[in-house]
Every structure is written in structure tokens, then in C-alpha cells.
Design a protein around this motif. Structure first.
Motif, mmCIF file in Angstrom:
data_model
loop_
_atom_site.group_PDB
_atom_site.id
_atom_site.type_symbol
_atom_site.label_atom_id
_atom_site.label_comp_id
_atom_site.label_asym_id
_atom_site.label_seq_id
_atom_site.Cartn_x
_atom_site.Cartn_y
_atom_site.Cartn_z
ATOM 1 N N ASP A 134 0.818 -1.219 0.000
ATOM 2 C CA ASP A 134 0.000 0.000 0.000
ATOM 3 C C ASP A 134 0.847 1.263 0.000
ATOM 4 O OD1 ASP A 134 -2.366 -1.464 0.043
ATOM 5 O OD2 ASP A 134 -2.363 -1.615 2.227
ATOM 6 N N THR A 135 2.061 1.171 -0.537
ATOM 7 C CA THR A 135 2.937 2.332 -0.679
ATOM 8 C C THR A 135 3.538 2.338 -2.081
ATOM 9 O OG1 THR A 135 4.860 1.141 0.177
ATOM 10 C CG2 THR A 135 3.527 2.349 1.775
ATOM 11 N N THR A 136 3.870 3.516 -2.574
ATOM 12 C CA THR A 136 4.547 3.601 -3.863
ATOM 13 C C THR A 136 5.999 3.160 -3.709
ATOM 14 O OG1 THR A 136 5.035 5.946 -3.443
ATOM 15 C CG2 THR A 136 3.054 5.444 -4.716
ATOM 16 N N ALA A 154 1.113 6.775 0.344
ATOM 17 C CA ALA A 154 0.999 5.654 1.273
ATOM 18 C C ALA A 154 -0.404 5.630 1.876
ATOM 19 C CB ALA A 154 2.048 5.763 2.383
ATOM 20 N N ARG A 155 -0.913 4.426 2.119
ATOM 21 C CA ARG A 155 -2.240 4.241 2.713
ATOM 22 C C ARG A 155 -2.107 3.299 3.908
ATOM 23 N NH1 ARG A 155 -5.028 2.507 -1.580
ATOM 24 N NH2 ARG A 155 -4.439 0.355 -1.166
ATOM 25 N N LEU A 195 -2.944 5.235 -4.718
ATOM 26 C CA LEU A 195 -2.129 5.618 -3.570
ATOM 27 C C LEU A 195 -1.872 7.117 -3.508
ATOM 28 C CD1 LEU A 195 0.456 2.688 -3.528
ATOM 29 C CD2 LEU A 195 -1.572 2.992 -2.098
ATOM 30 N N MET A 216 -4.648 8.369 4.464
ATOM 31 C CA MET A 216 -3.750 8.397 3.323
ATOM 32 C C MET A 216 -2.917 9.673 3.360
ATOM 33 S SD MET A 216 -6.154 7.083 0.160
ATOM 34 C CE MET A 216 -4.727 7.090 -0.949
ATOM 35 N N SER A 250 0.001 11.774 0.636
ATOM 36 C CA SER A 250 0.854 11.887 -0.548
ATOM 37 C C SER A 250 1.799 13.056 -0.307
ATOM 38 C CB SER A 250 0.023 12.129 -1.812
ATOM 39 O OG SER A 250 -0.913 11.086 -2.024
#
Length: 331
Positions: A90-92, A119-120, A165, A246, A248
Motif C-alpha cells: 500500500d505504498t509507492t 501511502a495508505r 495511492l 492516506m 501523498s
């Protein structure tokens, strides 16, 4: 007693002196203006009266709207014990996180500093009123040697477990950007003045899903314990779903605090996501291959024969994969 009337030929009128106000004033009025004993006091100037009337007519500073959020009542329901984490899935790819305390930063070498990181959290809520915080630990400016010209960016909000994301990039998430806009599905609307973003700033996002409450199905933003925007309505696409914190960001190091204790108290007591009741919480488990091995898929196709069309259809059905390509970086 009778005033003599003077008639002037129209052709001669431009050469005549136009009577002034003092010449036309009646004797009684003239006597009052010249002064003398026993005279009545001079009338108040009309200009002064007009100024006073305008001053009285000025509207006062409007009072801020009444805070409808109240202290959270005591909840005797069993509490969630699962800590909020950011799973790798759940992250880039450019997210770097600490082993504990949910401190996040991003890669910043070789041009990667220009890319957003997203990221979430794995812990969300579907009912009740809960909050989480994001503290700016480091803010790298574009002129900094590490910045490489990339600009600072920070967006905080909530989204579903299947959302992009990047906060607000799809219909499944909504959040507040650092310059005060509420973003959902790439559409921005003004919600507040510029959001504080200096080192040490603590942003809090409050999600109200309490049925029957005046602020039900709203999301609010606070900075250092102070409300900086009125409650914003949740998009219809997010109502009735479990929503997860979340964030960003770009050119920043942030600490995501999901509880149980807030870093900056709000004007009212609000439970944090980590302290959610079990009946209100939703936990996403980490996905680990049974044999411990991960898979890399390399599509091969002829030029201009629909390779990316096939890839779009594949990713739609297999969202666990992350695309690495030129078009993904540009997007």
C-alpha cells in the motif's frame, strides 16, 4: 420687499456671472453664518452626519461559525488492538519508512525527487468519528542542494482499500492539499486558505461518519489544533465504505500519527483511528507469498500491436501489480 427680476438675452448669458450660494442665501440665514450675540448655534455639517451614518452602517466582523463537533462520549465497546501500519503493498515504490512510528520519506536521487510518494494505512474505519495526524518533520525546498528544483507537496485525507495511492487522484479518495484545496477524482475546490507547512506543523484530518450528527459524512482539516476549514461533504462514491488514512508527499519527511494520543489536541475530544471500536474498524492484512517469493512480469509485444491496451486490461484485473514504464512515470 419685491425683488427686481433681471432678464438676460440668451446670447449675453455666457458673459454674466452666475449667482453664488452666498448671494442667494436669505438675510436670516446670512446673519446666522456671520455670527453675533443671541444667535442660534450653527447646524451640524451634513458631511459629518453622512460620515457618522456610513460608519454606523459598516458591518461588523462576522463571528466564526459555531463548532458543531463535541467531545467524544465514553465508549465501552471493545477497542481495536491492531496498530496502524503502512504495508509495502500500500505504498509507492519511492516510499522509505522507518521500522516503527510511521515516519515516511521518499527517495530523492537521480530525478526521483520530482515524483510524488503515496501511502495508505492498513487500518480504516466505517462508522463513528475518528482522526489522524501528519507532522512535517522535514521540508526540503526546491533550491536546496537535495531538492534539485522539485517543489514541496503534501496531501492528507482518506480513501478506500482499493483507491489509488495518491490522495484525490481517483473517485475512491478525497483529501486536502497543502495550498488549501479539497481534491477528489483530480477535481479541486477551494476549502481553506493556504495550509501551514513549516517544519513542526501538525495537520489533523477528522472524519465524521456518525449517523444523525450535523456533520455526518464530512471531512475537516485542522492545523496545530486549530480548525482551518469548515466541514467538507464526503463525495457520494465514498459514503458507506471503510475509509483509510492516506498521505501523498514530495520533498518532505512526515510522521503519520494514528493514535492513540494526539500530538496537538483539538478544541474537542476526538478518538483517533488506532483507538477505534472493533465494530467500527477495518484492518487490511499484509499479503505475503506462501513460498516467500515475489513475481516480476515482463510483457513482450510487437510495436503498435496493442501491448499497452493489453497491459491496461491486465492491471484492471490484477491491481496487486505495479507498472514500471515511461508512461507510468509521466502519469
Amino acid at each position: 420687499k419685491h425683488r427686481a427680476r433681471t432678464y438676460t438675452h440668451p446670447l449675453v448669458w455666457p458673459l454674466c456671472r452666475r449667482p453664488t450660494r452666498s448671494h442667494m442665501a436669505p438675510p436670516a440665514k446670512k446673519q446666522k453664518t456671520e455670527g453675533g450675540e443671541g444667535e442660534e448655534p450653527a447646524a451640524e455639517e451634513p458631511e459629518a452626519e453622512d460620515a457618522e451614518m456610513k460608519e454606523a452602517a459598516k458591518p461588523g466582523v462576522p463571528e466564526p461559525p459555531k463548532e458543531l463537533e463535541e467531545d467524544a462520549p465514553t465508549d465501552k465497546k471493545p477497542k481495536n488492538t491492531e496498530p496502524a501500519r503502512f504495508l509495502v503493498q500500500d505504498t509507492t515504490l519511492n516510499v522509505m519508512q522507518s521500522p516503527s512510528h510511521n515516519v515516511l520519506m521518499s527517495l530523492s536521487d537521480g530525478g526521483i525527487q520530482h515524483l510524488l510518494a503515496g501511502a495508505r494505512a492498513n487500518l480504516g474505519v466505517s462508522k463513528g468519528r475518528y482522526m489522524f495526524e501528519v507532522k512535517v518533520l522535514e521540508h526540503v525546498s526546491g533550491g536546496d542542494a537535495r531538492g534539485g528544483g522539485a517543489k514541496f507537496a503534501l496531501t492528507v485525507g482518506f480513501g478506500t482499500a482499493e483507491s489509488s495511492l495518491f490522495v484525490g487522484d481517483s473517485p475512491d479518495s478525497v483529501g486536502f492539499e497543502s495550498f488549501g484545496s479539497l481534491v477528489h477524482n483530480k477535481v479541486r475546490t477551494k476549502a481553506a486558505n493556504r495550509v501551514p507547512q513549516a517544519h513542526g506543523t501538525v495537520l489533523a484530518v477528522v472524519l465524521n461518519l456518525e449517523a444523525g450528527h450535523a456533520n455526518c459524512n464530512t471531512i475537516s482539516l485542522f492545523a496545530n489544533g486549530t480548525r482551518i476549514c469548515q466541514p467538507q461533504a464526503l463525495p457520494d462514491s465514498l459514503k458507506g465504505k471503510a475509509l483509510f488514512p492516506m498521505v501523498s508527499y514530495r520533498q518532505a519527511t512526515v510522521h503519520v500519527n494514528c493514535g492513540p494520543t494526539p500530538l496537538e489536541p483539538l478544541p474537542f475530544k476526538c478518538r483517533m483511528v488506532h483507538g477505534a471500536a472493533k465494530s467500527d474498524a477495518k484492518v487490511v492484512e499484509a499479503e505475503t507469498p506462501a513460498d516467500g517469493k515475489y513475481e516480476v512480469l515482463v510483457p513482450v509485444g510487437l510495436p503498435d500491436e496493442g501491448t499497452f491496451d493489453w497491459l491496461d486490461a491486465f492491471l484492471e484485473k490484477n491491481q496487486k501489480y505495479t507498472e514500471l514504464s515511461d508512461r507510468m512515470i509521466l502519469d
